[in-house]
Enzyme design. Structure first.
Site, PDB file in Angstrom:
ATOM      1  N   SER A 159      14.220  13.583  10.698  1.00  0.00           N
ATOM      2  CA  SER A 159      13.802  14.438  10.508  1.00  0.00           C
ATOM      3  C   SER A 159      15.075  15.484  11.567  1.00  0.00           C
ATOM      4  CB  SER A 159      12.289  15.018  11.173  1.00  0.00           C
ATOM      5  OG  SER A 159      12.249  16.538  11.705  1.00  0.00           O
ATOM      6  N   TYR A 172       5.706  12.733  17.088  1.00  0.00           N
ATOM      7  CA  TYR A 172       6.578  13.107  15.979  1.00  0.00           C
ATOM      8  C   TYR A 172       7.615  13.325  16.326  1.00  0.00           C
ATOM      9  CZ  TYR A 172       8.761  14.616  11.051  1.00  0.00           C
ATOM     10  OH  TYR A 172       9.109  15.363  10.287  1.00  0.00           O
TER      11      TYR A 172
HETATM   12  N1  LIG Z   1       8.422  19.089   4.377  1.00  0.00           N
HETATM   13  C1  LIG Z   1       9.453  18.972   4.986  1.00  0.00           C
HETATM   14  O1  LIG Z   1      10.112  19.743   5.808  1.00  0.00           O
HETATM   15  C2  LIG Z   1      10.174  17.765   5.907  1.00  0.00           C
HETATM   16  C3  LIG Z   1      11.064  17.794   6.927  1.00  0.00           C
HETATM   17  C4  LIG Z   1      12.274  17.080   7.986  1.00  0.00           C
HETATM   18  C5  LIG Z   1      11.158  15.364   7.489  1.00  0.00           C
HETATM   19  N2  LIG Z   1      10.368  15.320   6.178  1.00  0.00           N
HETATM   20  C6  LIG Z   1      10.275  14.404   6.548  1.00  0.00           C
HETATM   21  O2  LIG Z   1       9.538  13.689   4.935  1.00  0.00           O
HETATM   22  C7  LIG Z   1       8.640  13.237   4.167  1.00  0.00           C
HETATM   23  C8  LIG Z   1       7.957  13.149   3.521  1.00  0.00           C
HETATM   24  O3  LIG Z   1       7.026  14.139   4.567  1.00  0.00           O
HETATM   25  P1  LIG Z   1       6.215  15.367   3.024  1.00  0.00           P
HETATM   26  O4  LIG Z   1       6.452  16.628   4.103  1.00  0.00           O
HETATM   27  O5  LIG Z   1       6.720  14.831   2.106  1.00  0.00           O
HETATM   28  O6  LIG Z   1       5.345  15.676   3.480  1.00  0.00           O
HETATM   29  P2  LIG Z   1       3.502  15.420   3.120  1.00  0.00           P
HETATM   30  O7  LIG Z   1       3.262  15.821   2.517  1.00  0.00           O
HETATM   31  O8  LIG Z   1       2.077  15.092   4.466  1.00  0.00           O
HETATM   32  O9  LIG Z   1       3.146  13.267   2.585  1.00  0.00           O
HETATM   33  C9  LIG Z   1       3.030  12.676   3.080  1.00  0.00           C
HETATM   34  C10 LIG Z   1       2.694  11.867   2.707  1.00  0.00           C
HETATM   35  O10 LIG Z   1       2.898  10.295   3.691  1.00  0.00           O
HETATM   36  C11 LIG Z   1       1.389   9.397   2.840  1.00  0.00           C
HETATM   37  N3  LIG Z   1       1.098   9.120   4.291  1.00  0.00           N
HETATM   38  C12 LIG Z   1       0.862   9.494   5.433  1.00  0.00           C
HETATM   39  N4  LIG Z   1       0.422   8.950   6.669  1.00  0.00           N
HETATM   40  C13 LIG Z   1       0.496   7.790   6.225  1.00  0.00           C
HETATM   41  C14 LIG Z   1      -0.571   5.530   6.210  1.00  0.00           C
HETATM   42  N5  LIG Z   1      -1.129   6.219   7.411  1.00  0.00           N
HETATM   43  N6  LIG Z   1      -0.803   5.113   4.977  1.00  0.00           N
HETATM   44  C15 LIG Z   1       0.263   5.854   4.459  1.00  0.00           C
HETATM   45  N7  LIG Z   1       0.786   6.425   3.754  1.00  0.00           N
HETATM   46  C16 LIG Z   1       1.120   7.768   4.904  1.00  0.00           C
HETATM   47  C17 LIG Z   1       0.665  10.559   2.835  1.00  0.00           C
HETATM   48  O11 LIG Z   1      -0.353  10.052   2.617  1.00  0.00           O
HETATM   49  P3  LIG Z   1      -1.783  11.083   1.869  1.00  0.00           P
HETATM   50  O12 LIG Z   1      -2.146  12.106   0.834  1.00  0.00           O
HETATM   51  O13 LIG Z   1      -2.742   9.673   1.601  1.00  0.00           O
HETATM   52  O14 LIG Z   1      -2.107  10.936   3.699  1.00  0.00           O
HETATM   53  C18 LIG Z   1       1.648  11.414   1.792  1.00  0.00           C
HETATM   54  O15 LIG Z   1       1.745  11.094   0.751  1.00  0.00           O
HETATM   55  C19 LIG Z   1       7.581  12.463   5.888  1.00  0.00           C
HETATM   56  O16 LIG Z   1       8.433  11.077   6.505  1.00  0.00           O
HETATM   57  C20 LIG Z   1       8.478  13.652   6.729  1.00  0.00           C
HETATM   58  O17 LIG Z   1       8.124  13.249   8.275  1.00  0.00           O
HETATM   59  C21 LIG Z   1       9.411  16.517   6.392  1.00  0.00           C
END
Ligand SMILES: NC(=O)c1ccc[n+]([C@@H]2O[C@H](COP(=O)([O-])OP(=O)(O)OC[C@H]3O[C@@H](n4cnc5c(N)ncnc54)[C@H](OP(=O)(O)O)[C@@H]3O)[C@@H](O)[C@H]2O)c1
Length: 250
Positions: A159, A172
């Protein structure tokens, strides 16, 4: 890690990932869901790992309905990893597929965004467990399967606050900073000792539930959707490419 961007003009062939076995964590929602579907659309058998089974099943149904390679479902809470469960997972993958060609560590949780002095230490630990420690453990348990592939690709997810932790981003930011360090270590170590490629990606601001939780006052319509990230995530899994030891930022 060398900073790198998706090469201009990269046009993934529809069979880019034909026959590849790729595990995606956090595959039931957000970026993971979109990327898992894209991998299947490009020929891969995707192993959908996540905590909420209904989300994984929805992705599974979508893939099967489109007559794409049947995916696998791995229900797992990355905050509660047990050696016996991990042994079982690698055993099942070994028996069913014999190898692993790709591992996308995408799952993550945001935790609290509060001043350090008021952070809840249980939440802090949980975020470290899911965002960082689980990545170490899963990679370690799946190493033998990755080594069986002719050109395995491991992708870690960072990130903007992973490259440079900022005030109030708490565990985080620290967990993602640790991910950057882990990616660097693995890339350096595997450079001359295995065929496993390691890269780290910062997807940047993307319209997902996590982004909405981090920025509740933001208009999500102003953000790119996860679809925009698909070419980069495909590029990183392309077995014909040799990107290794790189930090990709969208
Ligand atoms: N979106 C952004 O702007 C952004 C920016 C920079 C980095 N990122 C990174 O990109 C990645 C994906 O993020 P996203 O935005 O798509 O987030 P998201 O929509 O919140 O998805 C996160 C995923 O991780 C899973 N997860 C969370 N806790 C878990 C656990 N204990 N065991 C197994 N699975 C778990 C969730 O499953 P559940 O639904 O079952 O909880 C969900 O499928 C992350 O690593 C995030 O830090 C995102």
């Amino acid at each position: 890690m060398k900073a790198k961007e998706l090469p201009e003009g990269f046009a993934p062939a529809s069979d880019l990932l034909e026959g590849r076995i790729i595990l995606v964590t956090g595959a039931g929602s957000g970026i993971g869901r979109t990327v898992a579907l894209a991998y299947a659309q490009h020929g891969a058998t995707v192993l959908l790992l996540g905590r909420t089974v209904s989300g994984l099943e929805t992705v599974y149904d979508e893939i099967v309905k489109a007559s794409l390679p049947e995916p696998g479902i791995i229900p797992l809470d990355l905050g509660k990893l047990e050696p016996a469960t991990l042994d079982q997972i690698s055993e099942v993958i070994t028996q069913r597929y014999g190898r692993l060609d790709g591992l996308l560590h995408n799952a993550g949780m945001l935790g609290d965004r509060v001043p350090f002095e008021s952070c809840d230490l249980n939440v802090w630990q949980k975020v470290m467990d899911v965002n960082y420690t689980a990545v170490v453990i899963l990679t370690r348990y799946l190493m033998d399967l990755l080594k069986t592939s002719d050109n395995a690709s491991v992708v870690l997810t960072s990130s903007g606050v992973g490259a440079r932790p900022r005030a109030y981003w708490g565990s985080y930011a620290v967990s993602k900073y640790a991910i950057e360090g882990l990616a660097e270590l693995l890339a350096d170590e595997f450079e001359n000792t295995s065929r496993i490629r390691v890269n780290v990606i910062n997807p940047g601001a993307t319209r997902t539930p996590m982004r909405a939780a981090a920025y509740p006052n933001e208009d999500p319509r102003e953000l790119k959707t996860a679809d925009a990230l698909v070419p980069l995530y495909l590029y990183l899994m392309d077995p014909k490419l040799a990107a290794h030891g790189c930090r990709f930022t969208f």
